[in-house]
Motif scaffolding. Structure first.
Motif, mmCIF file in Angstrom:
data_model
loop_
_atom_site.group_PDB
_atom_site.id
_atom_site.type_symbol
_atom_site.label_atom_id
_atom_site.label_comp_id
_atom_site.label_asym_id
_atom_site.label_seq_id
_atom_site.Cartn_x
_atom_site.Cartn_y
_atom_site.Cartn_z
ATOM 1 N N TRP A 1 40.566 5.912 75.946
ATOM 2 C CA TRP A 1 41.088 6.931 74.948
ATOM 3 C C TRP A 1 42.084 7.801 75.539
ATOM 4 O O TRP A 1 41.693 8.178 76.677
ATOM 5 C CB TRP A 1 40.069 7.783 74.484
ATOM 6 N N PRO B 1 44.957 10.986 75.245
ATOM 7 C CA PRO B 1 45.459 12.171 74.103
ATOM 8 C C PRO B 1 46.843 11.888 74.189
ATOM 9 O O PRO B 1 47.435 11.329 74.678
ATOM 10 C CB PRO B 1 44.704 13.215 74.892
ATOM 11 N N GLU B 2 47.265 13.384 73.244
ATOM 12 C CA GLU B 2 48.769 13.579 73.085
ATOM 13 C C GLU B 2 48.937 14.930 73.170
ATOM 14 O O GLU B 2 48.537 15.854 72.537
ATOM 15 C CB GLU B 2 48.982 12.846 71.872
ATOM 16 N N THR C 1 43.518 6.320 70.367
ATOM 17 C CA THR C 1 44.015 7.705 70.808
ATOM 18 C C THR C 1 42.938 8.961 70.676
ATOM 19 O O THR C 1 42.337 8.683 69.744
ATOM 20 C CB THR C 1 45.118 8.093 69.622
ATOM 21 N N ILE D 1 43.150 12.818 71.221
ATOM 22 C CA ILE D 1 43.421 12.389 69.744
ATOM 23 C C ILE D 1 44.858 12.597 69.762
ATOM 24 O O ILE D 1 45.473 13.091 70.384
ATOM 25 C CB ILE D 1 42.846 13.634 68.923
#
Length: 279
Positions: free
Chosen positions: A32, A34-35, A81, A83
């Motif tokens: 995973w 993130p952004e 993603t 998130i």
């Protein structure tokens, strides 16, 4: 229960492709990313973790680019993603990126989304923090139309486009699962409205009882609405035996553990330690 890994992929840390391969080789089911598009230097929004904002937030790769590199280096690892800040993104372009990554990865993409916390970052994208959750709902409904309809159109308060063609379509049918992140009081409503799964966070022995009540209530609401069980993957999972036993009792789909945005040797050592938890 499956086990996943989360890392902020940065320009100074282990390469995303190498991280993905090492994660897959150790038996984890998912990776995973993130952004954050940027971090305004003048900020009043407090960092949720407390204290100063860590360096990694400023150096994070675009998650779709980093996950494409990860996809090319792996064959079974799910790519997620965690998130994606859809409220800061163009809806049509994001739908294209999701569909493209899902096809290029062989249908291995999980679309984790959320509303974010950095109000100054949102403002630079023209997003009003007070309406961001309504906007996110429209965006997801519009993306689902683009993914599933040959000629899609959408007319809402925040998203509006006429009948359009949009390919490629995602490989997963009908589309990659949408994991709605968050622990706010309205997150269950959002999961039931436009989500396929819940991505809660920060649940440990101290608050697992409260979370269990929320999880059970969500599943009852899903059943009343004629839906099957809502998958739940926990972001920032703890590693104690007490926590893991609680996660299994609740029926979590997976626990997701964070590793540091650091050099290769440091990250591989962390992965080796976490790999002892893999069922």
């Amino acid at each position: 229960m499956d086990h996943g890994i989360m890392m902020f992929p940065t320009d100074y840390a282990i390469d995303p492709a190498e991280l993905a391969k090492e994660t897959e080789d150790r038996g984890f089911d998912s990776l995973w990313f993130p952004e954050h598009s940027h971090i305004p230097t003048k900020r009043e929004s407090p960092y949720p973790g407390g204290g100063d904002l860590p360096r990694m937030y400023v150096h994070t790769y675009d998650p779709f680019v980093a996950l494409t590199a990860a996809a090319a280096a792996t064959s079974t690892l799910k790519l997620a993603t965690g998130i994606c800040l859809v409220i800061q993104r163009d809806t049509i372009h994001t739908a294209k990126e999701v569909a493209s990554l899902d096809r290029l990865s062989g249908g291995r993409f999980l679309f984790g989304i959320g509303g974010g916390w950095n109000r100054e970052e949102m403002a630079d994208h023209g997003t009003n923090p007070k309406t961001r959750m309504r906007k996110m709902g429209e965006q997801v409904h519009a993306m689902k139309a683009l993914w599933t309809q040959e000629e899609a159109e959408f007319h809402g308060e925040f998203v509006d486009f006429e009948r359009s063609w949009a390919w490629p379509k995602p490989l997963q049918d009908p589309h990659p699962p949408v994991y709605v992140g968050g622990m706010g009081p309205g997150v269950e409503d959002r999961v039931l409205d436009f989500g396929d799964a819940w991505l809660p966070q920060r649940v440990g022995p101290d608050n697992i009882g409260q979370f269990e009540q929320r999880a059970e209530a969500l599943q009852r609401r899903a059943a009343d609405a004629g839906r099957g069980r809502i998958p739940m993957s926990l972001f920032g999972a703890e590693t104690s035996s007490e926590a893991l036993d609680g996660y299994r009792r609740i029926g979590l789909e997976r626990a997701i553990y964070g590793v540091s945005s650091s050099d290769r040797d440091t990250v591989l050592k962390e992965l080796d330690e976490l790999a002892t938890l893999v069922d």
